[in-house]
Each structure stands twice: as C-alpha cells, then as structure tokens.
Design an enzyme around this catalytic site. Structure first.
Site, short mmCIF file in Angstrom:
data_model
loop_
_atom_site.label_atom_id
_atom_site.label_comp_id
_atom_site.label_asym_id
_atom_site.label_seq_id
_atom_site.Cartn_x
_atom_site.Cartn_y
_atom_site.Cartn_z
N TYR A 142 1.79 -8.80 -5.83
CA TYR A 142 1.82 -8.74 -4.37
C TYR A 142 0.46 -9.04 -3.72
CZ TYR A 142 6.43 -6.59 -4.80
OH TYR A 142 7.75 -6.34 -5.08
N HIS A 199 0.82 -1.22 0.00
CA HIS A 199 0.00 0.00 0.00
C HIS A 199 0.85 1.27 0.00
CE1 HIS A 199 -2.84 -3.16 1.06
NE2 HIS A 199 -3.73 -2.38 0.51
N HIS A 240 -3.18 -13.03 -0.48
CA HIS A 240 -4.26 -13.39 0.46
C HIS A 240 -4.20 -14.85 0.89
CE1 HIS A 240 -6.46 -9.83 -1.55
NE2 HIS A 240 -5.89 -9.43 -0.44
#
Length: 1079
Positions: A374, A202, A377
C-alpha cells in the site's frame, strides 16, 4: 383363520426357519484356528445396492431427490413436508449392514453438526458486544489475534537465495522511482480516493520503531486513526459526555504530516460519530439508551460508554461501506457502469458444488508484505507534492529534502512529532483556528474537501514518486529487508500469478528494465519492494480496472480487502440491527436506487449539512474529479440528476415563532414568497414538457392565484359538505370493519396506518380519479397502502424536504412514483374528456362509492375550462392530491393522539357522548374538539423566502431579514402562543376559529380547509363513538415521535429504521361491537 392371523403365523414360521438355518450353519463350521483365544474371526458383510433397493419405495426415492436438490442448490427445505422425518424413516428401514444406510446416516449427522458453528463465533455479554480499543477480542477464543502491539504475520515463505549485498536504497530510488515528469491518473481519480487509502493504510499498519516486527495498531478496519490504537489514546479523543468525541479531532498524530484533505476526511467521520450518538440517544430504541442522572456516576458512565461504543460500531460500518461501495467499486471501474454489483466479502455464502463457503469472523493478522503493497506515493498529485515540499522546508529549513541523510531525516521527524501536544484539540491542523466550541469553521473544511475532489491524482508506475519522498522510500526499502521477506516473484507465485522470466516483463520501459537488470542480475532476485511498485501499471478497463495500479498490487489488494472484512466479527456476524439499532443499521446501508449503491454522500452531507445540495456531485461521487464524472454520468444518462455547482454555504433558516409574526408573514405575499415551485416543477415535468409552474402553491404570480380559484370551484360544488360528511362516515366505518380484529377478545386496530391514512387515500382516489385497487375496483393499479406511500412521498418531497442526508433519495423516489401515477391518472382524465360523464365509467372505477359521481363531475368541470388534459393532471390534479392525503391524515392522527394522552383523555367521555348525539350542535362541538387537539399536537412549519429587506417583530424582538433569506413560520410554537391562545395547554371550545394556525394563513392558506374540517371532524365522530376508547398497551399504542428543530415533531416508521414526517402507527382498543355500515 383370518388373513391377519395367517400372515402372523407365516411370519412366525419364517422367523423359526431362519433361526434353524443359523443353527445348522453354525454346526457345520470348522474349529477356530485363526485366533489365540479360540474365537471365530467374524467379517461384517455389507449388503449390495440391489439388496438395499429392495427396501426402498417410491416415497424413499422422492426423499433422496428432495435432499439432493437442497444440497446442490442451497435452497431451504420445507419442514412442513417432513423431509427430516422421511430421512429418518429411510435410514431406519435399510438393513443394518447397508452401505447406503451408513452413508445416509453419516450425511445426516454431518448436516446436524454443520448446522452450528464449532466453535461458536458470536457471543453474548458486554465484553463481546463492543470493539476493544486495541482491537483484541475480535475472535473471542483467540483474543490476541489482530490486536495492537502484536507481530506482523508473514504470508509468503522466502526460499530464494538473495545476495547479502543488495543495492543501496537511495540508489534504487534514483534509478527506479524518482519522478521525472508528472502523469495524471488515466481514469481521473481524485486525491480523495488516496486520502481514503491513507486512512486505511494507517488504520492497519504502524510499525514500532523500537521493534519493527510489531504493529502498534490493530489488524482491523476499526478507524483507529480516529479512535486511537489503545485505551489511553481512545480516552484522549473522548469527551465522556453523551458518547461523543471531542469536536473535529482525531487520535493519530501521523496524519498531521499528510496533506490536510486526509485530516478533513477523519474530521468528517468524527462529525458522523457525534451525529449518530445524538440520534441514538434521541430514539432510545427499546430503552437501550435511557439517560440517568449524571450524579449517578456508574450509571452515567455506562450510558456514555454504550453510546460511544455503539456509535463507533455504526461509524466503522459506514467506513467499511465506503470502502466496499465507493472505494473498491472505483478501483474496479464499476463506477463507469450502471451495475450495482460490488465485491462485498460480507455476502452470505453456503457450501456448494464449487467448494466450501469461506469462513468468517475468524480474526485477522496483517502481514508485513501488505505493509509494502500500500505504498502509493507515485499517485500523489502535483498539488499535494507542493504541500509536502513546503512542509519539509519547515522541518528542514534551507535543505533539499531529496538530499537529506536518513539519520537527519529521522531526527527531524522525531523533533516534529515531539512538539505535537498530546491533547488532540491543541494540535495544529492546516493553519486553521478552532472556534469557542472546539470545532473548525465549516467553510475552511469544505474548501479543503472541495479542492481535493477537484484535484486529479497521479498515475501508478515506475519513475513517478516525487523526489521529496526519497528518504521515506529509502527507509521503506530498509524496513522491508529487515523483515526478510520473499522476493517479487515468490509473492506473485503465492497468488498463483506467473513469475517474471525477464526484466521486460516486469516493466516494458527499456530504461527501467535495464536499470533492474543492472541492479538485480536476474528477475527472481528482484525484491518485493520496490519491485511491486516498479511493475507496469494496468490499463483502464470498464468494468475491471479502474485504479490502474501495478499488476501484482491489483491482485493482492483484493485478497486483502476480503480478508480484512470477512475476518472481522464486527463487520460480519455481529453487523446486525441488534448490535447497531434498527435506525443506525438502516442509516448506513447502501441503496440500489441511489448512486449504484455508493454511500460517500452519507458522510459528506452529515458532516457539512449547510454547504452541499442533496444532489451535489461533490458529495455523491468525490473519488473521481467532477469533469470526468460529467463524462461518465452523461454516458450513463444520469448527469441531469446531479448538481454540478461547487459547494456553497446556505445559512439555516430563521425560525419565526409568535402567532402574530407568522400571521403577518403568511399574509404578506409581496414581501414573503413561497418556496415550493422548483420542487413541484421537478416532480411534474413529463416528456420534457414543463408542468406545475402555474399550480397554486408554486408561486405568487397571477396564474398561481387563478389555479387556486379554479381548483376551489371544482372542489366546492353544491352540497359538497353533505357528500363529504357522508363519504367519511361511510369509509371510516368500512375501514374499521375491514382492519379491526380481536386480541384475546379485545377490539384493536391500527388507527393511523389503517384508518386515518387510508380514509384520505379513498377520498382523493374518488375525487381525482386515481387508480386505486379495491374490492369494488379490482382493476385499479395501486393498493391503499401503496397509494398512501406515493402521496406521502410526494408531499414530503415538496413540503418537508428537510433532511439533507435523505434529500436525493427522497426526490428521486418522489419523481419516479409521480411519473407513474400521473400517466395512469392522465389516462382516466383523457377518457372522461373523450366520453364526458358516463355511468359506465363511474361504475367501473368506483362501484358503491358515494363520491364517485362527485369526482367525475369535478374532473369534467376542470376540462370545461378548456385546459388540456395533461395540464390539468400534471399542474393541478396531482399536486393538489399530493398536498391533501398525508396532511389530512396527520392532522387527524395528531388530534386523536392528544385525546388518548393522559392529559387529553379527560375529554373522551364528552367526545363519546357528543359523537352519539348526531346533532348539528354536537357536530360543531366535535369540530372544536378536533381543532383544539390538532392545535396542541400540530407539527406544521411553513417556509418562505424574503423578497425584500424587512424587519419582523417576533415575541418582542425585532428581527432584520435580508433579501433572499429563508425563514420558517413555526406554526407549532404559533399554535401554543399564550398571547393568542390563553392557557395554550388546555382545551377550550370557545376560541376564535379564525385564529387556528395549523392550516396556514393568507393567500396560500390550505385550499381544503373547509373540506378538511368537515372530513376529520366526521372521522373523530365515528372513532369517538367507540366505548372506552384507549391506547393499546405499551409502545404500540403510542406515536413514536421525537422533537426536531423548533419543537417540530419527527415521527418514525413502525420498525424505527427511519424518520418520517407523519405519524405511521398507533393502535387503539375499545369495548363493544362496531355499528353496521350504512350503504
């Protein structure tokens, strides 16, 4: 005719004949017919190699060899050998038609061109020295590359023809991704590693919902989730006071939708930033952060911004070091080895045989393909899966998150985000409540972090994404398609990886391979996403494969890591002490001797200084669960270096400040116990044998008291005072002669480094048979400076281990040097034990040393007690020596520092007069001057632990102390207590000598009190004799010290890279010649 004249004549004749030959040749040429203007076409003739060699001598050949060697090896050229000038001579000496000469000249020109960057990549000026809020300006010439709000790049050209009717995203999830059963990560990586990964992801990717081609965050590792993506967001996170961030806040709202461990790590970076700017302001290196009046708005805004921006550079530097030294090393499974190797893109590279060096500081633009690389999960743990499911139940009450339509899912996320306040301090986080100062309770944050370290993450691979992420994954597949990216095989070919020819090569699980076949028909048509996350995962390999991710991802993330770091100007060419300050640059650097260069502990211990031991495994290796770390470090033989206890809050010690209270506590051995025993035993343990428990300062038992008596008798023999005084007068003057020098005719010496510190080294080496290397003892082992550093480290480890962030490094270093010194000292003591007092030993160890006989006699007296030599050395000699050197040196330096100060210098003329009198009365007054100077500048604090509940009266207040509570007797404030010392800021020579606090009180008062007073007064006498004694000009003439907790001074190393408990440097000047040394 002389020989010279003959040569000249012959030379002239040769030239004339050559000219005649040219004339004849020209007359015989045919008429020009090749050109229209009647001119001849000339052809430049190149001389051959044999002709060139006729102009080269042996010296020229050596020049070529030297230049070639430097080009091949990259070794620096020694310009004192005039190699450049020799190259010029060689080039100039060859014919103008020489091909070799031309190549040599061109190579020389190329070298000169390549010496400088074209164009330059690092610039001066405030506009270039700090990161901009949106990431622009990283490349000064292309300022928009990598800036927030710019389009994603495309890495791979999409050439494969794909069907417009691709499989339904939700069907893809159900067939290939949905978790059937949970599998732990094969290397027992903790969830904390994936929290770091979430921050990185992020930090680099935030797709604009209005225009998916745009990333709203920068393309750099600049901690934008903490600091914000643009100036508006950054301003919201800042206090605009002293460079600080709002406490326990972060900029991004997105992290609030993640398990709280992600937010806790960001809060830790927030706290690190605020710690850094506090220290930057306190140190104020070179006056860089001098605080103006707040009323001067413009000056204060600059001060605040300079602190904030420098603090951000430092914090981002630690962030990248964590990525490279902890995160990447764990990804590559290097953490399971004792290697300190790491994949560090900041490495200095030079052109070599294998190609040109990689460029740096070019800027970076993240590619859309890596936005997909990336999405990890599948690695979400069962605990974090449950947390996410609970959150989604709040967002979509009564609905199954795995069956929510994409439109409802997006609307729900929009509602959730819209409810979050713009002000970071008002946003809810993990159900925690902020305190009055805006921070969260440390206990709550530590609990989240601790449980995250213990939480094993999931494994990579197909069929392992929790079903709660069904909508998120479906949106990811749609987004990937909207970018029109290359296929999985095209992406692999880009990295020179073999394309898949069968579905079984993509995933060996027959079910997954069959599903892929039904969905895509041919391996070349498998989309990059979800293709890269349904591949087989790599097996564990140490070192090499630690993350055990899918094959293509494992290759791509390393290329991306190198690009992200090496392309960033602030992580490469501008990552310097000049940009960060010396202290800050050093503070975030990895240490080869600590954790194989891992640095995560620097973040943990600064964020939570009262919860973690300095050796806590939770702080040092949080990216792998503790149970697995126990196996790893046991195999490496280092498990015993760490504490395996869970974090536990330790209250800061209670400071006791009044003279009367400190004297009462230090005299009460029953209620207040010394705390140094465990540290002394840790340092002195040798060959698995426990030593040090019975040392005088290790406890309050009878054996500890007996140790004090024994060492006292050994130290204070007949005529000790005369011998000590004679020794210190002699060694101080010797050191002055050896280390002083003249600058423009002015006498100068570093009185702390070269006189105060080294005099104590010589004393202890003589008394305790330490292996000091000197001119009179050239076979010694340690130099004066080395032995001082050893003694200082030992003293600091035992008595001043106050900085939790440096504790582990300090204690490991102290143990290593203690063991080395102890073994050498033991050899000397065993020799004395075997041979008794022998003149040969005295002469060989300490020739011309007035204390050498004293020292051997002292060791012999200890041996006469019947105690074994190892017990004498490890339990008594080393701890005693370790407690003397640095302590005595600092007391002298502090006292002298006072008399060199503006307020203390009024006493120097009287000290100078008394020092020259050489009478008992004058010496007594000098002692009082020394004691007063030491009192005023003292930095002594003594810890105790409360053995039974009690109440202490301190400065009129009654303080209730609990059993087990730690207290600090603050002898700095006690020494300035006006009740005991009226007019405490003034020098008074009639004070009661029994009231001075800086040697302690009671049963553990400094054993060397009498010795120390005699020694240091003698040193003051020698230095005080110097005429017109004064500080050297500027900062060199002052102790670099800062005020720590309780007003206790913290000093800095000469280069100001680190704090140090003792003075390290102070230069003085004087007039006239030094007295001669009396042997």
């Amino acid at each position: 005719m002389s020989e010279k004249q003959t040569g000249s004549a012959n030379g002239g004749l040769g030239k004339t004949l050559a000219q005649l030959e040219q004339v004849v040749s020209a007359s015989l040429r045919p008429l020009p017919s090749q050109t229209g203007d009647g001119t001849y076409v000339t052809e430049q003739v190149k001389t051959g190699i044999l002709k060139d060699l006729s102009h080269v001598d042996l010296g020229d050949l050596k020049t070529l060899v030297d230049v070639s060697k430097s080009a091949l090896t990259g070794e620096a050229l020694d310009d004192r050998k005039y190699i450049m000038e020799r190259v010029i001579q060689l080039s100039a000496g060859l014919p103008s038609t020489s091909q070799i000469g031309k190549e040599l000249t061109n190579t020389f020109l190329t070298t000169l061109w390549n010496d400088l960057e074209h164009p330059p990549i690092s610039y001066l000026g405030r506009d270039a020295m700090y990161r901009r809020a949106d990431g622009s300006g990283n490349n000064v010439l292309w300022p928009h590359i990598g800036a927030a709000g710019t389009p994603y790049a495309r890495s791979v050209q999409p050439k494969t023809v794909q069907s417009p009717n691709l499989p339904d995203p939700e069907t893809l999830f159900d067939c290939l991704l949905a978790r059937k059963e949970y599998k732990e990560h094969p290397n027992k990586i903790s969830s904390v590693l994936f929290y770091i990964a979430s921050i990185i992801i992020h930090d680099l990717f935030e797709t604009d919902r209005k225009d998916p081609a745009i990333s709203l965050t920068s393309s750099y590792l600049d901690l934008s989730p903490l600091y914000g993506n643009n100036q508006q967001e950054q301003d919201l996170i800042r206090t605009f006071k002293d460079g600080k961030l709002k406490p326990d806040c972060f900029s991004t709202k997105r992290v609030l939708g993640f398990p709280p461990g992600v937010g806790v790590v960001l809060i830790m970076f927030n706290r690190f930033h605020n710690y850094v700017v506090e220290k930057l302001a306190m140190i104020n290196e070179g006056g860089r952060f001098t605080k103006p009046q707040e009323s001067d708005t413009a000056a204060y805004a600059k001060y605040d911004n300079d602190l904030f921006q420098t603090g951000r550079l430092v914090t981002c530097g630690l962030y990248v070091n964590i990525i490279l030294k902890d995160y990447v090393r764990t990804i590559l499974n290097i953490n399971r080895t004792d290697s300190i190797w790491s994949l560090d893109p900041r490495s200095e590279m030079k052109d070599g045989l294998l190609g040109r060096a990689a460029a740096q500081a070019t800027g970076n633009q993240v590619a859309a393909e890596f936005n997909l690389v990336y999405r990890w999960h599948s690695c979400i743990s069962q605990r974090d899966q449950k947390w996410t499911e609970d959150m989604y139940q709040e967002l979509f009450p009564g609905q199954d998150p795995s069956k929510i339509s994409l439109q409802d899912f997006l609307r729900g996320l929009g509602r959730w985000e819209a409810k979050l306040p713009g002000e970071p301090r008002e946003r809810p986080f993990a159900g925690l409540q902020r305190k009055a100062d805006g921070s969260y309770d440390d206990n709550d944050l530590v609990k989240i972090f601790e449980e995250s370290v213990e939480d094993c993450a999931g494994a990579f691979g197909a069929l392992h994404v929790p079903t709660v992420f069904r909508s998120i994954e479906a949106l990811g597949i749609q987004q990937a398609r909207s970018w029109n990216l290359a296929t999985l095989n095209e992406f692999r070919k880009y990295f020179n990886l073999a394309p898949y020819k069968t579905f079984e090569e993509i995933n060996s699980d027959p079910y997954v391979a069959d599903q892929l076949k039904r969905l895509y028909d041919h391996p070349d048509r498998v989309e990059i996403y979800p293709g890269i996350i349904v591949e087989d995962a790599k097996e564990s390999m140490a070192p090499g494969s630690g993350l055990c991710t899918n094959f293509t991802i494992s290759r791509a993330i390393l290329s991306d890591a190198v690009a992200l770091v090496r392309g960033d100007r602030f992580h490469t060419v501008d990552f310097t002490p000049k940009h960060l300050t010396n202290w800050a640059y050093n503070e975030i650097q990895p240490q080869d001797s600590v954790d194989q260069t891992h640095v995560f502990y620097k973040l943990v211990l600064r964020a939570f200084p009262n919860h973690f031991r300095g050796d806590s495994i939770y702080a040092h290796f949080p990216l792998v669960v503790p149970s697995e770390n126990k196996k790893i470090l046991t195999k490496l033989g280092t498990a015993d270096k760490y504490s395996w206890d869970r974090p536990n809050y330790t209250p800061p010690p209670q400071f006791i400040n009044s003279h009367s209270a400190c004297m009462s506590i230090l005299s009460d051995q029953e209620t207040f116990k010394v705390t140094w025993g465990s540290k002394i035993e840790f340092l002195m343990r040798h060959n698995n044998q426990p030593y040090g428990r019975d040392f005088m300062l290790s406890g309050d038992r009878t054996p500890n008291a007996m140790s004090r008596q024994m060492m006292g008798k050994a130290l204070y023999r007949d005529k000790w005072e005369t011998e000590v005084k004679r020794f210190y007068e002699n060694i101080t003057l010797k050191l002055l002669h050896r280390y002083s020098y003249k600058l423009a005719g002015v006498n100068q010496v570093d009185v702390v480094r070269d006189i105060a510190n080294l005099a104590q080294v010589h004393f202890c080496a003589s008394v305790f048979s330490l292996p000091l290397k000197t001119e009179s003892n050239p076979r010694g082992i340690f130099t004066e400076s080395e032995l001082y550093q050893i003694m200082a480290v030992v003293f600091t480890s035992i008595f001043y281990d106050a900085d939790i962030g440096k504790s582990f490094e300090l204690n490991q270093a102290a143990r290593a040097v203690t063991q080395q010194l102890g073994q050498l000292t033991l050899a000397n003591v065993e020799l004395i034990a075997k041979t008794g007092f022998i003149a040969n030993l005295v002469n060989s160890l300490h020739r011309h040393d007035v204390l050498s006989e004293y020292g051997v006699h002292m060791i012999q007296r200890l041996l006469d007690s019947g105690m074994p030599a190892p017990e004498i050395v490890w339990t008594h000699v080393l701890p005693t020596a370790g407690g003397m050197v640095a302590n005595q040196a600092q007391l002298f330096s502090q006292s002298l520092d006072y008399y060199l100060s503006e307020e203390g210098s009024v006493h120097l003329p009287e000290i100078n007069r008394l020092a020259k009198e050489d009478t008992t009365e004058a010496d007594d007054l000098l002692l009082r001057y020394f004691m007063e100077g030491a009192r005023i500048r003292s930095s002594v604090a003594l810890p105790r632990v409360v053995a039974q509940p009690t109440v202490v009266e301190d400065n009129g207040q009654k303080i209730t102390l609990k059993q087990g509570q730690h207290i600090i007797c603050n002898l700095v404030s006690a020494s300035m207590d006006p009740v005991t010392f009226p007019e405490p800021d003034k020098v008074k020579l009639d004070r009661d000598m029994n009231l001075y606090a800086h040697f302690g009180f009671g049963p553990h008062q400094c054993l060397g009190l009498g010795l120390c007073k005699t020694a240091l007064t003698t040193m003051l006498k020698v230095i005080g004799r110097l005429d017109n004694l004064r500080r050297a000009p500027g900062g060199q003439g002052k102790l670099k010290k800062l005020s720590g907790p309780g007003g206790i001074a913290m000093y800095m190393t000469p280069d100001q890279t680190a704090f140090f408990p003792f003075p390290t440097t102070m230069k003085i000047q004087w007039d006239g010649d030094l007295p001669e040394v009396k042997e």
